[in-house]
Write a protein that holds these residues in place. Structure first.
Motif, PDB file in Angstrom:
ATOM      1  N   GLY A 224       0.814  -1.207   0.000  1.00  0.00           N
ATOM      2  CA  GLY A 224       0.000   0.000   0.000  1.00  0.00           C
ATOM      3  C   GLY A 224       0.847   1.256   0.000  1.00  0.00           C
ATOM      4  O   GLY A 224       0.542   2.236  -0.699  1.00  0.00           O
ATOM      5  N   HIS A 225       1.934   1.239   0.764  1.00  0.00           N
ATOM      6  CA  HIS A 225       2.817   2.400   0.824  1.00  0.00           C
ATOM      7  C   HIS A 225       3.500   2.627  -0.515  1.00  0.00           C
ATOM      8  O   HIS A 225       3.602   3.764  -1.000  1.00  0.00           O
ATOM      9  CB  HIS A 225       3.863   2.200   1.921  1.00  0.00           C
ATOM     10  N   LEU A 226       3.984   1.549  -1.138  1.00  0.00           N
ATOM     11  CA  LEU A 226       4.616   1.673  -2.452  1.00  0.00           C
ATOM     12  C   LEU A 226       3.644   2.294  -3.453  1.00  0.00           C
ATOM     13  O   LEU A 226       4.006   3.209  -4.193  1.00  0.00           O
ATOM     14  CB  LEU A 226       5.068   0.298  -2.944  1.00  0.00           C
ATOM     15  N   MET A 227       2.414   1.823  -3.459  1.00  0.00           N
ATOM     16  CA  MET A 227       1.420   2.372  -4.392  1.00  0.00           C
ATOM     17  C   MET A 227       1.109   3.830  -4.084  1.00  0.00           C
ATOM     18  O   MET A 227       0.765   4.592  -4.984  1.00  0.00           O
ATOM     19  CB  MET A 227       0.143   1.536  -4.351  1.00  0.00           C
ATOM     20  N   SER A 228       1.242   4.220  -2.825  1.00  0.00           N
ATOM     21  CA  SER A 228       0.994   5.629  -2.475  1.00  0.00           C
ATOM     22  C   SER A 228       2.110   6.542  -2.974  1.00  0.00           C
ATOM     23  O   SER A 228       1.907   7.746  -3.164  1.00  0.00           O
ATOM     24  CB  SER A 228       0.838   5.779  -0.959  1.00  0.00           C
ATOM     25  N   LEU A 229       3.301   5.957  -3.193  1.00  0.00           N
ATOM     26  CA  LEU A 229       4.447   6.759  -3.631  1.00  0.00           C
ATOM     27  C   LEU A 229       4.542   6.886  -5.139  1.00  0.00           C
ATOM     28  O   LEU A 229       4.965   7.931  -5.658  1.00  0.00           O
ATOM     29  CB  LEU A 229       5.749   6.136  -3.111  1.00  0.00           C
ATOM     30  N   VAL A 230       4.203   5.824  -5.854  1.00  0.00           N
ATOM     31  CA  VAL A 230       4.420   5.814  -7.296  1.00  0.00           C
ATOM     32  C   VAL A 230       3.383   6.665  -8.014  1.00  0.00           C
ATOM     33  O   VAL A 230       2.246   6.808  -7.564  1.00  0.00           O
ATOM     34  CB  VAL A 230       4.397   4.377  -7.866  1.00  0.00           C
ATOM     35  N   ASP A 231       3.803   7.206  -9.131  1.00  0.00           N
ATOM     36  CA  ASP A 231       2.912   8.001  -9.976  1.00  0.00           C
ATOM     37  C   ASP A 231       2.278   7.059 -10.993  1.00  0.00           C
ATOM     38  O   ASP A 231       2.890   6.724 -12.007  1.00  0.00           O
ATOM     39  CB  ASP A 231       3.708   9.096 -10.679  1.00  0.00           C
ATOM     40  N   CYS A 232       1.074   6.613 -10.698  1.00  0.00           N
ATOM     41  CA  CYS A 232       0.365   5.677 -11.576  1.00  0.00           C
ATOM     42  C   CYS A 232      -1.068   6.173 -11.727  1.00  0.00           C
ATOM     43  O   CYS A 232      -1.892   6.010 -10.814  1.00  0.00           O
ATOM     44  CB  CYS A 232       0.397   4.271 -10.991  1.00  0.00           C
ATOM     45  N   PRO A 233      -1.399   6.777 -12.856  1.00  0.00           N
ATOM     46  CA  PRO A 233      -2.727   7.383 -13.027  1.00  0.00           C
ATOM     47  C   PRO A 233      -3.883   6.422 -12.852  1.00  0.00           C
ATOM     48  O   PRO A 233      -4.983   6.826 -12.459  1.00  0.00           O
ATOM     49  CB  PRO A 233      -2.673   7.907 -14.473  1.00  0.00           C
ATOM     50  N   ASP A 234      -3.661   5.128 -13.115  1.00  0.00           N
ATOM     51  CA  ASP A 234      -4.759   4.156 -13.050  1.00  0.00           C
ATOM     52  C   ASP A 234      -5.018   3.620 -11.651  1.00  0.00           C
ATOM     53  O   ASP A 234      -5.992   2.893 -11.441  1.00  0.00           O
ATOM     54  CB  ASP A 234      -4.453   2.961 -13.972  1.00  0.00           C
ATOM     55  N   LYS A 235      -4.165   3.936 -10.705  1.00  0.00           N
ATOM     56  CA  LYS A 235      -4.305   3.311  -9.385  1.00  0.00           C
ATOM     57  C   LYS A 235      -5.535   3.819  -8.650  1.00  0.00           C
ATOM     58  O   LYS A 235      -6.003   4.941  -8.872  1.00  0.00           O
ATOM     59  CB  LYS A 235      -3.054   3.569  -8.536  1.00  0.00           C
ATOM     60  N   ASP A 236      -6.045   2.967  -7.790  1.00  0.00           N
ATOM     61  CA  ASP A 236      -7.185   3.301  -6.962  1.00  0.00           C
ATOM     62  C   ASP A 236      -6.672   3.962  -5.691  1.00  0.00           C
ATOM     63  O   ASP A 236      -6.075   3.308  -4.835  1.00  0.00           O
ATOM     64  CB  ASP A 236      -7.972   2.032  -6.620  1.00  0.00           C
ATOM     65  N   LYS A 237      -6.878   5.252  -5.576  1.00  0.00           N
ATOM     66  CA  LYS A 237      -6.341   5.993  -4.430  1.00  0.00           C
ATOM     67  C   LYS A 237      -7.008   5.593  -3.113  1.00  0.00           C
ATOM     68  O   LYS A 237      -6.537   5.949  -2.039  1.00  0.00           O
ATOM     69  CB  LYS A 237      -6.486   7.498  -4.664  1.00  0.00           C
ATOM     70  N   HIS A 238      -8.100   4.835  -3.205  1.00  0.00           N
ATOM     71  CA  HIS A 238      -8.802   4.427  -1.986  1.00  0.00           C
ATOM     72  C   HIS A 238      -8.470   2.994  -1.580  1.00  0.00           C
ATOM     73  O   HIS A 238      -8.981   2.500  -0.576  1.00  0.00           O
ATOM     74  CB  HIS A 238     -10.317   4.556  -2.193  1.00  0.00           C
ATOM     75  N   ALA A 239      -7.619   2.334  -2.358  1.00  0.00           N
ATOM     76  CA  ALA A 239      -7.300   0.938  -2.054  1.00  0.00           C
ATOM     77  C   ALA A 239      -6.272   0.839  -0.931  1.00  0.00           C
ATOM     78  O   ALA A 239      -5.166   1.339  -1.040  1.00  0.00           O
ATOM     79  CB  ALA A 239      -6.766   0.237  -3.310  1.00  0.00           C
TER      80      ALA A 239
END
Length: 262
Positions: A224-239
């Motif tokens: 979850g932390h890694l996904m919060s750091l990376v710039d990925c337009p498709d990611k679910d910011k609520h996941a």
């Protein structure tokens, strides 16, 4: 008592599986983004023996394409590598375009195991500590993304996990001579870790500390932390947002209030 000092609550098996699957779907989105945009991502995992690095890496890579994902866990250096520039053996394993590399231990071996066990000289250690930050700055300047995680466990938890390795036939491949003296050198490893944090934690290449006594909680929060750091337009910011009491950037104060295992 700070909340970070409290033991993490275990997560139920079904909740863990559901949360992990949701986060692994986010990792697949990240890989698609990485390939589409010719990105390079390097994730470094450090920590004491039995801190849980293997388990985290397995969950991250489980559903990713092996063509664009590599795990690097280097063994003992060869005679030729010992005579070469220290970083040379690691440079050969850095991610190329469209690739993610996860290092299960890294060049920071010199700041930890090699330092504690006397596998390097004082001069070699100092040369490393002076050059590692400029080295990482050079990689970052070339466009590589670098994320550094240190899995922190308590002394009692390390004892338990090392004991499990000795009796579980499925874990005995993990046993090494270093394991046998890990507890004996606990304080030495703490001092080496603290020096590493103080000298290599920078604004552009920070260390993130993970409270890892609970393996499942640590795995979910790292992803979850890694996904919060990376710039990925498709990611679910609520996941599965990471818990700031489980994964957090290093701060000197944490060495003095037992938030990081002393």
């Amino acid at each position: 008592m700070s909340k970070k000092e409290k033991k993490t609550k275990g997560i139920g098996k079904e909740n863990y599986k559901t949360s992990l699957q949701r986060l692994q779907l986010e990792l697949v989105k990240l890989q698609r983004h990485l390939i589409r945009n010719d990105l390079q991502i390097l994730i470094i995992f450090e920590g004491r023996d039995a801190a849980g690095k293997d388990g985290v890496i397995k969950r991250i890579t489980e559903h990713l394409s092996p063509r664009e994902t590599r795990v690097v866990a280097l063994g003992k250096p060869s005679d030729r590598e010992l005579r070469s520039w220290y970083f040379e053996r690691y440079v050969a394993h850095l991610p190329s375009s469209q690739e993610m590399v996860l290092m299960n231990r890294s060049w920071y071996n010199r700041a930890g195991v090699e330092r504690v066990m006397g596998y390097c000289s004082e001069t070699e250690y100092e040369n490393f500590m002076k050059s590692v930050v400029p080295f990482e700055q050079m990689l970052l300047g070339s466009g590589m993304q670098i994320y550094k995680y240190y899995l922190d466990i308590s002394k009692d938890e390390q004892k338990r996990r090392l004991r499990d390795r000795r009796v579980d036939p499925l874990k005995q491949w993990k046993i090494s001579p270093i394991d046998e003296v890990a507890i004996e050198h606990w304080d030495d490893y703490s001092k080496a870790r603290d020096a590493m944090f103080r000298r290599t934690h920078t604004e552009i290449s920070p260390w993130y500390v993970v409270k890892a006594d609970d393996k499942k909680t640590a795995r979910l929060n790292i992803i979850g932390h890694l996904m919060s750091l990376v710039d990925c337009p498709d990611k679910d910011k609520h996941a599965e947002q990471p818990d700031a009491e489980i994964v957090f950037p290093f701060d000197e104060i944490y060495l003095h209030n037992n938030i990081i295992a002393p």
